[in-house]
Design an enzyme around this catalytic site. Structure first.
Site, PDB file in Angstrom:
ATOM      1  N   SER A  68      -0.804  -4.031   4.852  1.00 30.81           N
ATOM      2  CA  SER A  68      -0.464  -5.259   4.122  1.00 30.81           C
ATOM      3  C   SER A  68       0.608  -6.082   4.830  1.00 30.81           C
ATOM      4  O   SER A  68       0.774  -7.267   4.541  1.00 30.81           O
ATOM      5  CB  SER A  68       0.004  -4.907   2.699  1.00 30.81           C
ATOM      6  OG  SER A  68       1.220  -4.166   2.739  1.00 30.81           O
ATOM      7  N   CYS A 188       7.750  -9.509  -2.836  1.00 33.10           N
ATOM      8  CA  CYS A 188       6.595 -10.326  -2.459  1.00 33.10           C
ATOM      9  C   CYS A 188       5.299  -9.585  -2.784  1.00 33.10           C
ATOM     10  O   CYS A 188       4.239 -10.207  -2.910  1.00 33.10           O
ATOM     11  CB  CYS A 188       6.656 -10.713  -0.993  1.00 33.10           C
ATOM     12  SG  CYS A 188       6.501  -9.339   0.154  1.00 33.10           S
TER      13      CYS A 188
END
Length: 248
Positions: A68, A188
């Site tokens: 990611s 985030c």
């Protein structure tokens, strides 16, 4: 420091800038910068700092590369997944300039180790992703009187500040954020972040590190830059020194 023929060629675009010149480039080559976090902000910042000729860089990050991360952490590739970020970053930066000295700290920086890790740096760039780390770094840089360049990004927004709180007219980081040790930052992973926005803020943070070492233009300390990608707007606000801040 005398610039070599290779230096003169490699950094020619800096040297022709009258605000930097040969003397400024020599100062960059002799400087030591600490970067906290090799993530979305730290990755592009590290690339530009090495490209600018910073002679010695300390990288602090206790994380490993995850799939990611690759959406915004430009130092890493698929082959780096599972590797420690500090080691993977050092390998990538060596491909840019093997002459840069990279000091690796695969640890989480905190109040106990921050001063020992950061001592001797000419500037510190904090792109970490949690409030406790930011406070520890801010306190250490204030105690050591090292300019702090602090950058953050979330969703489509970014912010950047330069702190030299030991100066009479300049705020410290706590003047801006307060001192609540239990303050929770926004991840985030929970709210998302535009990858290119992290690149923008990391590049701006690298610019401010260079300015801290070779002053040019207007002084950025005591100001906060706010960037909004949704409206494509940048604005700067003044950050006054807080007379009630416990660091003053």
């Amino acid at each position: 420091m005398i610039l070599s023929d290779q230096d003169l060629t490699r950094f020619a675009r800096h040297i022709v800038l009258k605000e930097i010149g040969g003397a400024g480039q020599a100062r960059l080559l002799e400087s030591h910068v600490a970067v906290i976090g090799a993530g979305g902000i730290g990755s592009p910042a590290l690339q530009y700092l090495v490209a600018a000729g910073i002679g010695r860089i300390t990288i602090v990050d206790d994380d490993t590369v995850d799939l990611s991360n690759l959406q915004r952490q430009t130092l890493f590739g698929v082959a780096d997944i599972g590797a420690g970020k500090v080691e993977a970053a050092a390998a990538a930066l060596a491909r840019l300039d093997a002459g840069t000295t990279i000091k690796r700290h695969s640890v989480r920086i905190d109040a106990d180790n921050a001063e020992s890790i950061l001592a001797g740096a000419n500037a510190v760039l904090d792109g970490s992703d949690n409030f406790a780390t930011r406070l520890a770094v801010a306190d250490a840089t204030l105690a050591l009187r090292i300019p702090l360049i602090s950058a953050a990004v979330t969703q489509f927004e970014g912010q950047l500040g330069v702190y030299r709180g030991w100066e009479d007219d300049k705020p410290c980081y706590r003047c801006f954020v307060g001192s609540d040790p239990d303050h929770e930052g926004v991840s985030c992973a929970d709210v998302g972040v535009l990858g290119a926005m992290a690149g923008v803020m990391g590049s701006l943070a690298a610019l401010e590190v260079i300015r801290a070492i070779v002053p040019f233009g207007d002084d950025s300390a005591g100001k906060l830059l706010l960037a909004d990608a949704l409206s494509l707007r940048f604005r700067t606000i003044a950050l006054p020194k807080d007379p009630g801040c416990g660091c003053n």
